[in-house]
Design a protein around this motif. Sequence first.
Motif, PDB file in Angstrom:
ATOM      1  N   ARG A   5      -1.146 -56.809   6.983  1.00 49.84           N
ATOM      2  CA  ARG A   5      -0.726 -55.652   6.206  1.00 49.84           C
ATOM      3  C   ARG A   5       0.223 -56.101   5.099  1.00 49.84           C
ATOM      4  O   ARG A   5       1.005 -57.026   5.282  1.00 49.84           O
ATOM      5  CB  ARG A   5      -0.024 -54.654   7.121  1.00 49.84           C
ATOM      6  N   CYS A  32       6.568 -50.938   4.747  1.00 47.11           N
ATOM      7  CA  CYS A  32       5.141 -51.219   4.937  1.00 47.11           C
ATOM      8  C   CYS A  32       4.399 -49.889   5.029  1.00 47.11           C
ATOM      9  O   CYS A  32       4.552 -49.157   6.009  1.00 47.11           O
ATOM     10  CB  CYS A  32       4.917 -52.043   6.208  1.00 47.11           C
ATOM     11  N   GLU A  34       1.163 -49.288   5.342  1.00 40.44           N
ATOM     12  CA  GLU A  34       0.104 -49.256   6.349  1.00 40.44           C
ATOM     13  C   GLU A  34       0.614 -49.037   7.767  1.00 40.44           C
ATOM     14  O   GLU A  34      -0.092 -48.525   8.615  1.00 40.44           O
ATOM     15  CB  GLU A  34      -0.726 -50.541   6.269  1.00 40.44           C
ATOM     16  N   ARG A 110       2.423 -60.391   3.168  1.00 36.33           N
ATOM     17  CA  ARG A 110       1.422 -59.873   4.109  1.00 36.33           C
ATOM     18  C   ARG A 110       1.801 -60.385   5.484  1.00 36.33           C
ATOM     19  O   ARG A 110       2.253 -61.516   5.628  1.00 36.33           O
ATOM     20  CB  ARG A 110       0.024 -60.323   3.729  1.00 36.33           C
TER      21      ARG A 110
END
Length: 133
Positions: A5, A32, A34, A110
Amino acid sequence: MPATRSYDYAVIRVVPRVERQEFVNAGVIVWCREQDALEARIELDEARLRSLDPTVDVAAVHRHLASISQICAGGEAAGALGKLSKRERFDWLVAPRSTIIQTSPVHAGRCEDIAATLEHLLTAMVRATARQG
């Protein structure tokens, strides 16, 4: 394999004497989308801070740093800012300012596990480590 993510982060800095532009890294803010996560972790090294300014009001610094965590959590305790979306709160927290509490530029990355990433960022960016060699 777990999905990776995208996340954004900034390092929280304490700048006891703004005119000198010296600072101590004191925490990290991570957002984040997501994982619907906005979190700050604070670890202030008071001895390092006092080495930059022996007269700094450490109690006031702790209060200001605590407000960052409150804003990340949202809700009534964060006042009007607590009603904003997590992205809006992150953007507000990382906006450039010339005060004792500042943040680094925003960086992206990520990861598979945002909690592990937050811990890694604290170790890499905030915690003092003995130099090898």
